[in-house]
Write a protein that holds these residues in place. Structure first.
Motif, mmCIF file in Angstrom:
data_model
loop_
_atom_site.group_PDB
_atom_site.id
_atom_site.type_symbol
_atom_site.label_atom_id
_atom_site.label_comp_id
_atom_site.label_asym_id
_atom_site.label_seq_id
_atom_site.Cartn_x
_atom_site.Cartn_y
_atom_site.Cartn_z
ATOM 1 N N SER A 49 0.847 -1.187 0.000
ATOM 2 C CA SER A 49 0.000 0.000 0.000
ATOM 3 C C SER A 49 0.888 1.245 0.000
ATOM 4 C CB SER A 49 -0.897 0.007 1.246
ATOM 5 O OG SER A 49 -1.745 1.149 1.252
ATOM 6 N N VAL A 50 0.594 2.160 -0.899
ATOM 7 C CA VAL A 50 1.392 3.386 -1.014
ATOM 8 C C VAL A 50 1.208 4.251 0.229
ATOM 9 C CG1 VAL A 50 1.690 5.538 -2.304
ATOM 10 C CG2 VAL A 50 1.338 3.373 -3.529
ATOM 11 N N ASP A 51 2.317 4.679 0.805
ATOM 12 C CA ASP A 51 2.299 5.586 1.948
ATOM 13 C C ASP A 51 2.485 7.036 1.521
ATOM 14 O OD1 ASP A 51 2.019 3.535 3.916
ATOM 15 O OD2 ASP A 51 4.139 3.063 3.654
ATOM 16 N N SER A 52 3.401 7.276 0.602
ATOM 17 C CA SER A 52 3.654 8.636 0.143
ATOM 18 C C SER A 52 4.373 8.606 -1.193
ATOM 19 C CB SER A 52 4.483 9.423 1.166
ATOM 20 O OG SER A 52 5.781 8.871 1.299
ATOM 21 N N VAL A 53 4.287 9.720 -1.904
ATOM 22 C CA VAL A 53 5.020 9.930 -3.153
ATOM 23 C C VAL A 53 5.758 11.244 -2.999
ATOM 24 C CG1 VAL A 53 4.861 10.185 -5.650
ATOM 25 C CG2 VAL A 53 3.237 8.707 -4.452
ATOM 26 N N GLU A 54 7.063 11.200 -3.114
ATOM 27 C CA GLU A 54 7.861 12.395 -2.852
ATOM 28 C C GLU A 54 8.853 12.641 -3.975
ATOM 29 O OE1 GLU A 54 9.141 12.953 1.219
ATOM 30 O OE2 GLU A 54 8.020 11.169 1.836
ATOM 31 N N THR A 55 9.178 13.902 -4.172
ATOM 32 C CA THR A 55 10.140 14.307 -5.186
ATOM 33 C C THR A 55 11.312 15.001 -4.509
ATOM 34 O OG1 THR A 55 8.409 14.586 -6.851
ATOM 35 C CG2 THR A 55 10.509 15.684 -7.268
ATOM 36 N N PHE A 56 12.516 14.536 -4.825
ATOM 37 C CA PHE A 56 13.726 15.070 -4.206
ATOM 38 C C PHE A 56 14.695 15.552 -5.278
ATOM 39 C CE2 PHE A 56 12.339 11.405 -1.570
ATOM 40 C CZ PHE A 56 11.969 12.087 -0.426
ATOM 41 N N ALA A 57 15.339 16.679 -5.019
ATOM 42 C CA ALA A 57 16.420 17.119 -5.891
ATOM 43 C C ALA A 57 17.563 16.106 -5.816
ATOM 44 C CB ALA A 57 16.912 18.496 -5.470
ATOM 45 N N LYS A 58 18.142 15.790 -6.941
ATOM 46 C CA LYS A 58 19.201 14.786 -6.944
ATOM 47 C C LYS A 58 20.407 15.213 -6.112
ATOM 48 C CE LYS A 58 18.151 12.488 -11.288
ATOM 49 N NZ LYS A 58 18.658 12.086 -12.613
ATOM 50 N N ASP A 59 20.663 16.521 -6.038
ATOM 51 C CA ASP A 59 21.808 16.980 -5.269
ATOM 52 C C ASP A 59 21.502 17.086 -3.779
ATOM 53 O OD1 ASP A 59 20.166 19.187 -5.250
ATOM 54 O OD2 ASP A 59 21.580 20.517 -6.276
ATOM 55 N N ALA A 60 20.280 16.693 -3.373
ATOM 56 C CA ALA A 60 19.917 16.675 -1.951
ATOM 57 C C ALA A 60 19.108 15.419 -1.646
ATOM 58 C CB ALA A 60 19.136 17.931 -1.595
ATOM 59 N N PHE A 61 19.477 14.319 -2.261
ATOM 60 C CA PHE A 61 18.720 13.077 -2.112
ATOM 61 C C PHE A 61 18.903 12.499 -0.715
ATOM 62 C CE2 PHE A 61 17.714 8.597 -2.730
ATOM 63 C CZ PHE A 61 16.613 8.662 -3.563
ATOM 64 N N PRO A 62 17.799 12.181 -0.012
ATOM 65 C CA PRO A 62 17.892 11.689 1.373
ATOM 66 C C PRO A 62 18.148 10.176 1.431
ATOM 67 C CG PRO A 62 15.605 11.913 0.766
ATOM 68 C CD PRO A 62 16.401 12.367 -0.432
ATOM 69 N N ASP A 63 19.400 9.786 1.277
ATOM 70 C CA ASP A 63 19.743 8.364 1.228
ATOM 71 C C ASP A 63 19.223 7.592 2.437
ATOM 72 O OD1 ASP A 63 21.053 8.693 -1.174
ATOM 73 O OD2 ASP A 63 23.031 8.952 -0.273
ATOM 74 N N ALA A 64 19.387 8.165 3.629
ATOM 75 C CA ALA A 64 18.987 7.453 4.841
ATOM 76 C C ALA A 64 17.478 7.207 4.852
ATOM 77 C CB ALA A 64 19.405 8.235 6.079
ATOM 78 N N LYS A 65 16.711 8.179 4.395
ATOM 79 C CA LYS A 65 15.254 8.036 4.388
ATOM 80 C C LYS A 65 14.809 6.966 3.401
ATOM 81 C CE LYS A 65 10.965 10.641 3.735
ATOM 82 N NZ LYS A 65 10.362 11.988 3.568
ATOM 83 N N VAL A 66 15.462 6.911 2.263
ATOM 84 C CA VAL A 66 15.057 5.982 1.216
ATOM 85 C C VAL A 66 15.625 4.580 1.449
ATOM 86 C CG1 VAL A 66 15.144 5.497 -1.260
ATOM 87 C CG2 VAL A 66 14.814 7.847 -0.459
#
Length: 228
Positions: free
Chosen positions: A170-187
């Motif tokens: 089940s989808v929880d969220s859809v988010e868009t991140f700038a590549k130069d500020a990608f949240p590795d830990a979150k993903v």
């Protein structure tokens, strides 16, 4: 840039390819996935090849309320087919490995209806964050993740597995991140349950860089499973 082959950590490929982009553009703009602490049960945090998407609102976020009850995690089994009814996705999987420089190989650039899965990472339904990746457009036109950014919280994602089960997320969220500020830990961070990440490129297409500026990430959790 840190990590790479010497560290034993695969690096995330965040590549975009437009209608004219081929070959080495598939390994453009790679960065480290994060620390070894992000691995789950001894498996490396899976990298993802990210194909381009149609331009969308940079920084857009669609978040869900707190996730409901979650299904028990499943045993390891390779993914066979991905279905997302809301955006008309019905596609087979291809396994993705690492290239000689430690970057994840992308799905074939001319395959419009194919989803990539890192074969040394978590399988969909296992404990941890399984990462799937696909192109949004190719030299042959729109591709499998063209409408990924239009998913909404509560939409269902079905992964048919080699053991005969179907894992329903089940989808929880859809988010868009700038590549130069990608949240590795979150993903790619550790999770106590079975989760799914679907990744592609998004945002504005930079003609000079021949790449999209953002990544679209769908976050989902395992809701149930049933025989295929």
């Amino acid at each position: 840039m840190t990590g790479g082959p010497a560290s034993g950590r695969p690096r995330l490929l965040r590549a975009g390819m437009g209608a004219a982009a081929v070959g080495l553009l598939l390994i453009y703009n790679s960065v480290d996935t994060g620390s070894d602490a992000d691995a789950e049960d001894g498996k490396p945090a899976p990298p993802a090849a990210a194909g381009p998407t149609v331009p969308g609102p940079s920084g857009a976020t669609t978040k869900a309320p707190a996730a409901g009850p979650q299904a028990p995690v499943l045993k390891r089994a390779k993914p066979i087919r991905l279905r997302i009814p809301q955006i008309a996705v019905d596609a087979p999987f291809t396994e993705l490995g690492l290239g000689p420089t430690g970057q994840l190989d992308a799905p074939p650039p001319d395959e419009k209806n194919l989803v990539g899965w890192y074969r040394d990472g978590v399988t969909p339904g296992e404990r941890g964050s399984a990462v799937l990746a696909g192109h949004v457009d190719t030299s042959k036109g729109p591709a499998v993740f063209l409408l990924l950014s239009f998913l909404l919280p509560g939409n269902k994602i079905e992964v048919s597995r080699a053991d005969g089960t179907v894992a329903v997320f089940s989808v929880d969220s859809v988010e868009t991140f700038a590549k130069d500020a990608f949240p590795d830990a979150k993903v790619y961070g550790r999770t106590p349950d079975a989760q799914l990440r679907l990744i592609t490129c998004g945002g504005t297409y930079d003609k000079k860089k021949r790449d999209y500026l953002d990544n679209v990430v769908v976050f989902a959790h395992l809701e149930s499973s049933h025989p295929g």
